[in-house]
Design an enzyme around this catalytic site. Structure first.
Site, PDB file in Angstrom:
ATOM      1  N   ASP A 110      61.335  23.912  38.842  1.00 27.21           N
ATOM      2  CA  ASP A 110      62.295  24.605  39.682  1.00 27.21           C
ATOM      3  C   ASP A 110      61.642  24.786  41.049  1.00 27.21           C
ATOM      4  OD1 ASP A 110      64.587  26.208  40.386  1.00 27.21           O
ATOM      5  OD2 ASP A 110      63.276  27.946  40.199  1.00 27.21           O
ATOM      6  N   ASP A 126      61.898  30.738  37.190  1.00 26.83           N
ATOM      7  CA  ASP A 126      61.691  32.175  37.315  1.00 26.83           C
ATOM      8  C   ASP A 126      62.984  32.966  37.342  1.00 26.83           C
ATOM      9  OD1 ASP A 126      62.621  31.346  39.772  1.00 26.83           O
ATOM     10  OD2 ASP A 126      61.274  32.621  40.934  1.00 26.83           O
ATOM     11  N   ASP A 183      67.540  29.677  35.255  1.00 27.70           N
ATOM     12  CA  ASP A 183      66.631  28.770  34.539  1.00 27.70           C
ATOM     13  C   ASP A 183      66.558  29.058  33.043  1.00 27.70           C
ATOM     14  OD1 ASP A 183      65.773  27.528  36.984  1.00 27.70           O
ATOM     15  OD2 ASP A 183      64.534  29.293  37.357  1.00 27.70           O
TER      16      ASP A 183
END
Length: 905
Positions: free
Chosen positions: A320, A571, A575
């Site tokens: 990410d 985070d 996600d």
């Protein structure tokens, strides 16, 4: 809701009505497992069940000294429980300890409530730094909202009356009131979390291999145990003079009389215990537990033991952008001055210091002038000019940033300047002159123009036409260690995919900077509107932008269908679904509670650079366990083979004390030493296959040696003591040969270990013959023993060479065969099997029923909490302002809590 209702909010009666209807903002966050669940999870295993049954049989004999094997069971279980509890404690600490509060308007007064006391249609007040507690719609005011934890989009989103607010996002600047439109499970963040509330199967080859060995042993143990027990009872029956009709009827009569055939039962249990790889299970738990402790020193929390191994086997790493590659903050990429009134770019205005450009002066001073309500862009400029020698000028007037104007500005003695989006600051004529330059810079960064104006009106509008003096480019701050870490994974042959909710161009530019291969080719996930398009994009692209949480999960699933071992870092709440689906999930401690709770690995210091250390620990654990496991599995396999052999050719050749010598010098000591030494070699092949390749030759050699020993003893009439001695020495020879082979290439530590093993065996055999029941062999017996030893070693090395030459098995995934069907293709053809059993489906139904009961209990508790909020709010009706509370904001280090100061009386 009418304007009067906005000021009045809900009445007490309306709140109680909604509580009765269950319209409460129940806490739907993903939580860590309870202590009870962790204990049950580690206690109720097949391994423990087998040992408990064997312990029960030993207790029946009254020989309590033979229960010492339970110590290994207890130690293994304790390691699992302690590690799970330690991880739970750490994650719970990372969760915000301060009780989260919200300001609601009820009966015309502002009251402070816990988040689970909010009800549907409540009017809540939100300001800078507040986290939105429930989905709501803005009814008054405006603000800029940071939704990065939910969507991955790093840009701030403007919210005004009529705009919807998503629970879990943060107010970056501004002040507003909003009406709650969803509560509890209906909230956006709760829906994502709810999709992640399934039990994720741990994808660990080591754990799967251990479970397979234990399952296989448990199946083999039943017939072998019954046959061994029957053979032993027959010998006792013969020794008793064959009373009764048969050995079985005699055994039953003895049991009814309260006389347990202890010797038969103990010999059977002893043989069965040799089939269970107790030492291997303990060694695995110990090695992985030590790895978690080492990682903890590096600020890495492994929430379960086997995730370390999984990350070491990963061949695809999905990253990410926000919070992983970037820090979550903004930084100045560069400044680009323009000529001003015929002056060179490096020259300055008459009123500006000679050694400073107009652009630098304007940027530094406008940022300082508007720092009272600094957004991320302003903070990036303040950081950039903190160490640069730009003169500080006192502002005469300040125009703060406005989401409607898209610019901020200030007037100084040296002139008036504005900075903001070029389309909003410059006239069409001026913008057309710099449009190409703006487009060129905007390819990788966010571009702001700085312009000089004649001044500002009392309403805060620009006076005169803005004249550009230069540009400043702002980008996400890339972690200093990101490029090095990504370079490491490139060297290891790991495929890297960047999956983000941000603009794909921004994601691609950052991926290029840090060295992600194939970053130039990117795709906007909004165009992947069918499963077929998304599946095809997996093979073509490595940068994905505008990805929804559901699409992140589908991308991980598509990679797993291609037989990849996938790791996912993230985070945010957006996600969570992908983290749950990945084989190994890694979360940042500064991220959302949900991401931390579902992840197997948490980077406590939020540093992506810790990932290579996790891979190194995994490699050390796997490679060393593969060496050591072959020693333990050798004993398991030859115990099974000898048990089967001795059913036809009794008695069992080994005495318990002799097995102690083998267990310590041939298995235990070398296993633990090899299991803990440094080893950073790449992991190759299947764990079980690699172990069996080493263990099978030694096991077959020991069984062959034992068969030759039994044959020779029967032919030449050797007694039981001589047979035991010959079996012990030939077995030790095969074990020493295995240790020599798995110690290649030799190191000083491995040479010392080999010498220790040989010396230990010789010391035991020569120095303690009576203790170990060692017979004095005659010259002829020693010659025969030497011949058998040579045959045993020759067979072992020949079989080991054959095993090494075997090609690895190929596997191909196949779909479309219907639910519950698995197809595997290998060297020997295809295999079709079921993916589940009736027992598994029954267990799932039981788990679902338990979850439903927990849900009902949670509802009742939530109603009680909401009613407490009504009672607490009553005395506060007269208070309309001045409510002090804790404030939660995102900071560079993660989550920051500002507590209200208490006045001294």
């Amino acid at each position: 809701m009418a304007a009067t209702d906005i000021e009045r909010g809900l009445s007490t009666a309306e709140v109680e009505e909604r509580i009765a209807a269950g319209k409460i903002n129940r806490n739907m966050e993903l939580k860590t497992k309870s202590v009870k669940e962790l204990i049950i999870e580690n206690l109720c295993t097949l391994f423990n069940l087998i040992n408990v049954i064997l312990a029960f049989l030993v207790i029946l004999t009254g020989s309590f000294k033979n229960l010492t094997f339970l110590f290994v069971v207890f130690l293994n279980t304790a390691i699992g429980v302690i590690q799970s509890m330690r991880s739970k404690k750490m994650v719970d600490k990372l969760t915000l300890l301060t009780s989260k509060k919200a300001i609601a308007v009820r009966d015309g007064a502002e009251v402070e409530l816990d988040l689970d006391q909010i009800v549907l249609d409540d009017i809540i007040r939100l300001g800078r730094g507040d986290q939105i507690p429930a989905d709501a719609v803005v009814v008054s005011g405006e603000a800029l909202v940071n939704e990065s934890l939910l969507t991955g989009e790093s840009d701030l989103i403007k919210k005004q009356p009529g705009s919807e607010l998503m629970s879990g996002s943060f107010i970056d600047s501004g002040l507003l009131r909003a009406r709650v439109i969803h509560v509890g499970a209906d909230n956006y963040v709760a829906k994502i979390n709810n999709e992640a509330k399934y039990v994720k199967k741990v994808n660990s080859e080591i754990m799967n291999a251990l479970n397979a060995i234990v399952r296989f042993a448990s199946i083999i143990m039943i017939p072998l145990g019954l046959a061994l027990f029957s053979s032993s009872v027959s010998e006792l029956w013969d020794a008793a003079g064959t009373p009764g009709d048969s050995a079985l009827s005699w055994c039953f009569s003895e049991l009814l009389a309260g006389r347990v055939p202890s010797s038969a039962l103990l010999s059977t249990v002893g043989a069965l215990l040799g089939m269970i790889p107790q030492g291997l299970v303990l060694l695995t738990s110990s090695v992985l537990a030590i790895a978690t402790v080492r990682l903890a020193r590096r600020k890495v929390l492994a929430q379960q033991l086997y995730c370390i191994e999984t990350l070491a086997r990963v061949d695809v790493l999905c990253l990410d952008k926000t919070g992983t590659i970037t820090s979550g903050r903004m930084e100045v990429e560069g400044t680009y001055p323009l000529p001003v009134e015929g002056m060179g770019a490096g020259e300055s205005d008459a009123a500006v210091p000679v050694d400073t450009t107009v652009l630098d002066f304007a940027l530094a001073n406008v940022a300082r002038a508007t720092s009272a309500d600094a957004n991320e862009t302003c903070q990036a400029l303040l950081n950039y000019y903190a160490d640069r020698p730009v003169e500080v000028s006192e502002p005469l007037s300040v125009i703060p940033f406005s989401s409607s104007k898209k610019w901020s500005g200030a007037s100084f003695a040296q002139g008036s300047y504005v900075m903001g989006a070029a389309q909003f600051v410059l006239s069409e004529r001026a913008f057309s002159q710099v449009e190409n330059r703006v487009a060129e810079l905007a390819d990788t960064c966010r571009v702001l123009v700085v312009a000089r104006v004649d001044g500002f009106t009392p309403d805060g509008d620009m006076v005169g036409e803005a004249e550009p003096v230069g540009f400043v480019t702002i980008r996400d701050e890339i972690r200093t260690s990101a490029a090095e870490t990504i370079g490491y994974f490139n060297e290891q042959g790991v495929t890297l995919n960047v999956i983000s909710g941000d603009d794909p161009r921004t994601v691609s530019s950052i991926a290029r900077v840090v060295g992600v291969p194939g970053a130039d080719a990117y795709v906007d996930a909004t165009t992947l509107d069918t499963p077929a398009k998304l599946d095809a994009a997996v093979d073509r692209y490595h940068v994905f932008g505008r990805v929804t949480p559901q699409q992140k999960r589908e991308l991980v699933q598509a990679l797993k269908r291609r037989e990849h071992t996938v790791a996912m870092t993230g985070d945010g709440v957006n996600d969570v679904l992908a983290l749950k689906e990945a084989d190994c999930s890694v979360a940042m401690a500064a991220g959302s509670d949900a991401a931390r709770n579902v992840a197997e690995i948490v980077l406590v210091d939020n540093d992506f650079a810790s990932m290579p250390a996790v891979v190194a620990e995994g490699r050390r654990s796997i490679n060393n366990l593969q060496r050591s496991a072959s020693l333990f599995l050798t004993k398991t396999l030859f115990s099974m083979g000898l048990a089967a052999l001795c059913i036809a050719l009794p008695p069992y050749p080994f005495e318990p004390i002799q097995m102690t010598l083998i267990n310590f010098f041939c298995i235990g000591a070398p296993g633990f030493v090899l299991g803990l030494e440094p080893n950073n070699a790449r992991v190759k092949g299947s764990f079980l296959t690699n172990v069996l390749k080493r263990a099978l030759p030694a096991s077959l050699a020991v069984i062959l040696a034992a068969a030759l020993d039994i044959f020779v003893a029967r032919v030449f009439g050797f007694n039981q003591l001589t047979l035991s001695t010959m079996c012990l020495l030939t077995s030790c020879t095969a074990s020493v040969s295995l240790i020599w082979r798995i110690s290649q290439p030799l190191t000083p530590l491995r040479v010392a270990l080999f010498v220790f093993v040989v010396a230990g065996i010789l010391t035991g055999v020569i120095g303690f013959p009576k203790l170990l029941s060692i017979a004095n062999l005659l010259m002829g017996q020693m010659v025969i023993l030497a011949v058998i030893v040579v045959i045993t070693c020759s067979v072992f090395f020949k079989l080991a060479t054959m095993m090494d030459s075997l090609k690895p098995r190929r596997r191909h995934a196949a779909t479309g065969f219907g639910r519950g069907v698995r197809v595997r293709l290998g060297r020997g053809g295809g295999k079709v099997s079921s993916t589940g059993s009736t027992a598994e489906r029954f267990a799932k139904r039981v788990a679902a029923d338990m979850a439903q009961r927990r849900e009902a209990r949670t509802v009742r508790e939530a109603e009680a909490r909401a009613l407490e909020g009504v009672v607490q709010a009553q005395p506060k009706k007269k208070k309309s302002t001045g409510v002090k509370r804790s404030r939660v904001t995102k900071s560079a280090q993660g989550i920051k809590v500002s507590m209200p100061s208490k006045k001294k009386k």
